[in-house]
Design an enzyme around this catalytic site. Structure first.
Site, short mmCIF file in Angstrom:
data_model
loop_
_atom_site.label_atom_id
_atom_site.label_comp_id
_atom_site.label_asym_id
_atom_site.label_seq_id
_atom_site.Cartn_x
_atom_site.Cartn_y
_atom_site.Cartn_z
CG HIS A 1 -1.85 1.19 1.26
ND1 HIS A 1 -3.21 1.04 1.40
CD2 HIS A 1 -1.64 2.52 1.15
CE1 HIS A 1 -3.79 2.24 1.37
NE2 HIS A 1 -2.84 3.16 1.24
CG HIS B 1 -0.75 7.15 -1.01
ND1 HIS B 1 -1.98 7.30 -1.60
CD2 HIS B 1 -0.97 6.47 0.15
CE1 HIS B 1 -2.91 6.75 -0.83
NE2 HIS B 1 -2.33 6.23 0.23
CE LYS C 1 -7.88 2.25 -0.73
NZ LYS C 1 -6.66 2.66 -0.10
CG HIS D 1 -9.73 4.62 3.43
ND1 HIS D 1 -8.52 5.25 3.54
CD2 HIS D 1 -10.47 5.07 4.47
CE1 HIS D 1 -8.53 6.05 4.60
NE2 HIS D 1 -9.71 5.97 5.18
CG HIS E 1 -4.79 2.22 5.71
ND1 HIS E 1 -6.13 2.26 5.96
CD2 HIS E 1 -4.61 2.92 4.58
CE1 HIS E 1 -6.73 2.97 5.03
NE2 HIS E 1 -5.82 3.38 4.17
CG ASP F 1 -1.56 4.88 4.07
OD1 ASP F 1 -1.63 5.28 2.89
OD2 ASP F 1 -2.34 5.27 4.96
C1 NCD Z 1 -3.45 9.15 2.06
C2 NCD Z 1 -2.98 10.20 1.05
O1 NCD Z 1 -2.44 11.23 1.47
O2 NCD Z 1 -3.13 9.98 -0.15
N1 NCD Z 1 -3.47 9.74 3.37
C3 NCD Z 1 -3.40 9.09 4.54
O3 NCD Z 1 -3.53 9.72 5.58
N2 NCD Z 1 -3.19 7.79 4.61
C4 NCD Z 1 -4.76 8.61 1.66
C5 NCD Z 1 -5.13 7.35 2.41
O4 NCD Z 1 -4.55 6.29 2.20
O5 NCD Z 1 -6.05 7.41 3.23
ZN ZN Z 2 -3.20 5.12 1.67
#
Ligand code: NCD
Ligand code: ZN
Length: 356
Positions: A13, A15, A105, A142, A180, A257
């Protein structure tokens, strides 16, 4: 013990963002992990296989530009589609056939960063979900309700009862990753409501939810760099997550995450949710596992169980962690801005060794 050798882990996971931000962060993940499930919450979100293919190309180009060692060049982004109210079964079929889209997702609309185009009514998505169930394409969830009347610390537990359980009753063979997880409720739900051997339900756990409870958000003042969604919870929940992660149960596996935001957007009157951990992810996890006296369980959690769930081969190469205390940098370059990693300025006991 002064060093740990592990099969190279994967991040289930992550970003990575896009553009300058992508170029700033992608090498950090590639130095640690062989593969990552890349989240689709760009602006606009990645809702089609064509968009996922184009995003994948941009990630590969950013990796090439980043230079670095062989592991960086070999890093494999595993793509996801962002489910919207309008996702159709034929797009899901294309995703299954693509070979490079590994999950879809589900963001409840408004639940977190860049989720405005998320799902408002799952019932309308039955054809898409049926197609995923048929093609064994995992749904990555999520798991928080968005009702503002529900306490922010309870949104995961309420989601389990009101959304996840009904969804699993309707689609019992749908393969789901509960992303998460942050509460003992989620730990218990995964353990008690699913058959480990059937592998229809897994969960990722972040390093920050293993290391910190919600006091970290308010230590001496408000601490925006510890703010993420789902938000850190009470100590009893952190303890339940540590027990799950270190217990050798293949339903729980690593997902950082890591979610970078420019410093100014975190230190803001409406600060963004997300912690940047890609730089030092495996070191953070090793710290949590060592604190629990469970370093021997790290490899299964970090390197085996996620690959098994996603039905991908386990990695063959290895990494080494050395007991070599080092200080997490105060900030990092992030395009025109800077980025503050989680636990900036603190000392971590383990350090990933540079490749020989
Ligand atoms: C994530 C993001 O910034 O894209 N933020 C987070 O707090 N985890 C989005 C997500 O996974 O919820
Ligand atoms: Zn995330």
């Amino acid at each position: 013990m002064d060093s740990i050798s592990l099969t190279r882990p994967d991040d289930w996971h992550l970003h990575l963002r896009d553009g300058d931000a992508l170029r700033a962060v992608v090498a950090a993940s590639a130095r640690q992990f062989a593969r990552a499930i890349v989240m689709p919450n760009l602006k606009p979100p990645v809702t089609t296989v064509a968009a996922a293919a184009a995003y994948r190309e941009r990630i590969v180009a950013a990796l090439r530009d980043a230079g670095g060692d062989a592991a960086v060049a070999r890093f494999e982004p595993l793509m996801t589609l962002y489910l919207t109210d309008n996702t159709r079964a034929d797009e899901i079929r294309r995703a299954i056939d693509s070979g490079f889209v590994k999950g879809v997702k589900l963001y409840p609309a408004g639940a977190t960063t860049n989720s405005d185009e998320g799902v408002t009514d799952l019932r309308r998505l039955a054809p898409a979900l049926e197609e995923m169930q048929r093609g064994a394409l995992p749904l990555l969830i999520h798991g928080e309700v968005t009702d503002p009347a529900v306490d922010v610390f309870d949104r995961e537990a309420v989601f389990i009862d009101t959304v996840l359980e009904p969804l699993r009753r309707t689609f019992p063979a749908l393969r789901i990753v509960f992303e998460h997880i942050t509460t003992r409720h989620a730990v218990q739900y995964v353990r008690d409501s699913s058959d480990a051997a059937a592998a229809t339900l897994g969960a990722t756990i972040t390093a920050h939810h293993l290391l910190y409870n919600r006091n970290a958000l308010f230590a001496g003042g408000i601490r925006p760099h510890w703010y993420c969604l789902p938000v850190l919870k009470r100590e009893e929940h952190r303890a339940a997550l540590v027990e799950a992660a270190t217990g050798g149960d293949p339903r729980y596996f690593l997902g950082t995450d890591s979610a970078p935001h420019a410093r100014g957007l975190k230190e803001h009157d409406c600060g963004c949710a997300g912690c940047f951990t890609a730089l030092h992810a495996i070191e953070l996890y090793a710290t949590a596992f060592e604190q629990a006296g469970a370093l021997q369980a790290l490899e299964g959690f970090a390197s085996f169980f996620g690959a098994d769930f996603y039905r991908l081969p386990r990695n063959r190469d290895r990494i080494e962690l050395r007991r070599e205390p080092w200080q997490v940098p105060a900030e990092l370059p992030f395009g025109d801005a800077t980025l503050v990693p989680l636990a900036a300025g603190r000392t971590l006991p383990w350090r990933l060794a540079a490749p020989a």
